[in-house]
Design an enzyme around this catalytic site. Sequence first.
Site, PDB file in Angstrom:
ATOM      1  N   ASP A 151       4.126   1.824  -4.338  1.00 11.97           N
ATOM      2  CA  ASP A 151       3.575   2.593  -5.292  1.00 11.97           C
ATOM      3  C   ASP A 151       3.216   1.710  -6.318  1.00 11.97           C
ATOM      4  O   ASP A 151       3.908   1.498  -7.589  1.00 11.97           O
ATOM      5  CB  ASP A 151       4.010   4.201  -5.650  1.00 11.97           C
ATOM      6  N   VAL A 152       1.724   1.354  -7.049  1.00 10.50           N
ATOM      7  CA  VAL A 152       1.954   0.750  -7.881  1.00 10.50           C
ATOM      8  C   VAL A 152       1.809   1.487  -9.430  1.00 10.50           C
ATOM      9  O   VAL A 152       1.945   0.918 -10.875  1.00 10.50           O
ATOM     10  CB  VAL A 152       0.589  -0.067  -7.893  1.00 10.50           C
ATOM     11  N   ASN A 199      -6.132  -5.276  -6.141  1.00  8.24           N
ATOM     12  CA  ASN A 199      -6.332  -5.158  -5.567  1.00  8.24           C
ATOM     13  C   ASN A 199      -6.721  -3.069  -5.925  1.00  8.24           C
ATOM     14  O   ASN A 199      -7.882  -2.300  -5.528  1.00  8.24           O
ATOM     15  CB  ASN A 199      -7.212  -4.718  -4.090  1.00  8.24           C
ATOM     16  N   TYR A 255     -13.311   6.162 -15.359  1.00 10.76           N
ATOM     17  CA  TYR A 255     -13.639   5.008 -14.053  1.00 10.76           C
ATOM     18  C   TYR A 255     -14.012   3.879 -14.910  1.00 10.76           C
ATOM     19  O   TYR A 255     -13.013   2.563 -14.720  1.00 10.76           O
ATOM     20  CB  TYR A 255     -14.318   5.431 -13.434  1.00 10.76           C
ATOM     21  N   THR A 288     -17.332   1.780   0.605  1.00 12.94           N
ATOM     22  CA  THR A 288     -15.836   1.668   1.569  1.00 12.94           C
ATOM     23  C   THR A 288     -15.247   3.731   1.422  1.00 12.94           C
ATOM     24  O   THR A 288     -15.976   4.784   1.568  1.00 12.94           O
ATOM     25  CB  THR A 288     -14.887   1.960   0.263  1.00 12.94           C
ATOM     26  N   ASP A 297       1.033  -1.177  -0.126  1.00 13.60           N
ATOM     27  CA  ASP A 297       0.051  -0.037   0.010  1.00 13.60           C
ATOM     28  C   ASP A 297       0.967   1.238  -0.607  1.00 13.60           C
ATOM     29  O   ASP A 297       1.935   1.335   0.756  1.00 13.60           O
ATOM     30  CB  ASP A 297      -0.476   0.272   1.736  1.00 13.60           C
ATOM     31  N   LYS A 317     -11.439   0.174 -15.804  1.00 14.77           N
ATOM     32  CA  LYS A 317     -12.553  -1.247 -15.069  1.00 14.77           C
ATOM     33  C   LYS A 317     -12.839  -2.242 -15.925  1.00 14.77           C
ATOM     34  O   LYS A 317     -12.779  -3.197 -16.445  1.00 14.77           O
ATOM     35  CB  LYS A 317     -13.438  -0.793 -14.400  1.00 14.77           C
TER      36      LYS A 317
END
Length: 269
Positions: A67-68, A94, A163, A198, A48, A167
């Site tokens: 950091d992705v 995720n 978004y 969330t 994360d 996805k």
Amino acid sequence: MTETTSPHPAASQEFAGLKALVTGGASGIGRATAELLAARGARVAVLDLDPGDLDGGSRPLLGYRADVTDDASVRAGVTAATAALGGLDILVNNAGIGARGTVEDNDDDEWRRVLDVNVLGIVRTTRAALPHLRRGAEVGRSAAIVNTCSIAGTAGLPQRALYSASKGAVYSLTLAMAADHVREGVRVNCVTPGTVDTPWVGRLLDAADDPAAERAALEARQPTGRLVSADEVAAAIAYLASPLSGATTGTALAVDGGMQGLRLRPAGR
């Protein structure tokens, strides 16, 4: 009477001896997933941007900053996590961010930022994790990847162009990865949640002109009449990651309160 033994481990501990890595695992769906896998017997590490305090859950979680959007950061995080875990059997991709607006409302930089996190983040993490997953599969261990997709990737939702595009790419990427790696013994699936309660959704609601009305609208578009919980999505991820679902690959599991497939008549009619 002859006593028989089930060929499967008890469902409550089906992850015993397995090692799992969850990106974006410090909060929301990721945290719920990490804690559930740990409670069912897995050793779990979290990647994360801010792993924070991972104490207080059902089982200890290992936390690593990554950091992705940065390949070197991802590779370092995966290397450290797998070394501490002693291998890797399960990867849950995720980590992700949201975006609002029509195709006109976000500039090129925002498009690049969201796609970099939501799509290329999966690419980078999977690329770093695959050698470890293959090694386990080669000796007969269960190897699984689960990507967090969204109802936005399979249904047209208003004000979600960027978004949804990200996805939709995750959905297609999941199918392609499943085809590429099935003969290596690595299963790849995704979950497609509806609107999940969330912290990110909470921030969207807080920013709305009328948060209560916005929440009511989000709840009303799901046939169950409520938002999905992070724990419910985590349970679906755990099913797809489990060795008990060894015949399941290339599948998108909807966790959306019926939003994708049901067409209810208005209440009272």
